[in-house]
Design an enzyme around this catalytic site. Structure first.
Site, PDB file in Angstrom:
ATOM      1  N   THR A 147       0.841  -1.210   0.000  1.00  0.00           N
ATOM      2  CA  THR A 147       0.000   0.000   0.000  1.00  0.00           C
ATOM      3  C   THR A 147       0.871   1.254   0.000  1.00  0.00           C
ATOM      4  O   THR A 147       0.594   2.232  -0.707  1.00  0.00           O
ATOM      5  CB  THR A 147      -0.924   0.011   1.244  1.00  0.00           C
ATOM      6  N   CYS A 148       1.936   1.201   0.777  1.00  0.00           N
ATOM      7  CA  CYS A 148       2.822   2.365   0.892  1.00  0.00           C
ATOM      8  C   CYS A 148       3.517   2.653  -0.439  1.00  0.00           C
ATOM      9  O   CYS A 148       3.763   3.807  -0.793  1.00  0.00           O
ATOM     10  CB  CYS A 148       3.878   2.111   1.978  1.00  0.00           C
ATOM     11  N   SER A 149       3.836   1.591  -1.188  1.00  0.00           N
ATOM     12  CA  SER A 149       4.590   1.753  -2.438  1.00  0.00           C
ATOM     13  C   SER A 149       3.687   2.026  -3.631  1.00  0.00           C
ATOM     14  O   SER A 149       4.106   2.633  -4.605  1.00  0.00           O
ATOM     15  CB  SER A 149       5.378   0.471  -2.745  1.00  0.00           C
TER      16      SER A 149
END
Ligand code: BEZ
Length: 180
Positions: A54-56
């Site tokens: 999700t962060c990437s």
């Protein structure tokens, strides 16, 4: 959290230095909370781990894409912090092609712990990491706070919504139009 001062810590960063010969021209550079936050209005966002999906896929690239829109709302810098060391944070920023957002390595978790946002992620073999949150920080004081629901150790899911750049921008714009 509102109006609290962000904790004073020293971050161990790695910076490129062309005067260093060889294949790895980087050196350690200590940067303090004051270096990052004094005299600036910034957005800080914190996440469970570099390179995680999700962060990437959303959070870091969306903050990068919307960087100039944040500038237009009076934000001087956007900082991405994670309980990862400087080598990992730099490698992640490079792999993502990040040029505007600045990454802050909180490898020891000291900043995150003192923010009260450290959680166990032993269920994923991660150890202690950051709960996902973001803040508008004005000269070191928390002006706006965006914490994902369900703060807990070994959480089965990692919610992502209120700390998204889209939501923070919406809040900054709403605040501006109310003040006008
Ligand atoms: C993510 O998709 O961002 C994520 C995945 C596993 C653990 C933490 C975060």
């Amino acid at each position: 959290m509102l109006n609290r001062k962000v904790p004073d810590v020293t971050f161990r960063t790695r910076v490129r230095d062309e005067s260093i010969e060889g294949p790895n021209p980087y050196r350690w550079e200590d940067r303090t909370t004051a270096d990052f936050f004094s005299g600036k209005r910034v957005v800080l966002f914190s996440l469970p781990g570099a390179f995680t999906p999700t962060c990437s896929t959303y959070q870091l690239p969306d903050f990068e894409k919307l960087h100039d829109e944040f500038k237009a709302e009076g934000i001087d810098e956007i900082y991405c912090i994670s309980v990862n060391d400087a080598f990992v944070m730099n490698a992640w920023a490079k792999q993502q092609g990040i040029e505007k957002v600045k990454v802050i390595p909180d490898g020891s978790g000291e900043f995150t712990r003192k923010m009260g946002m450290l959680v166990a992620k032993d269920n994923l073999g991660f150890g202690m990491r950051s709960w996902r949150y973001a803040a508008v920080v004005n000269n070191g004081l928390v002006e706006q706070w965006f914490e994902e629901e369900g703060f807990s150790d070994n959480c089965q899911s990692d919610p992502y919504g209120v700390s998204s750049p889209q939501n923070i921008l919406e809040n900054l714009r709403a605040e501006k139009s109310q003040a006008a």
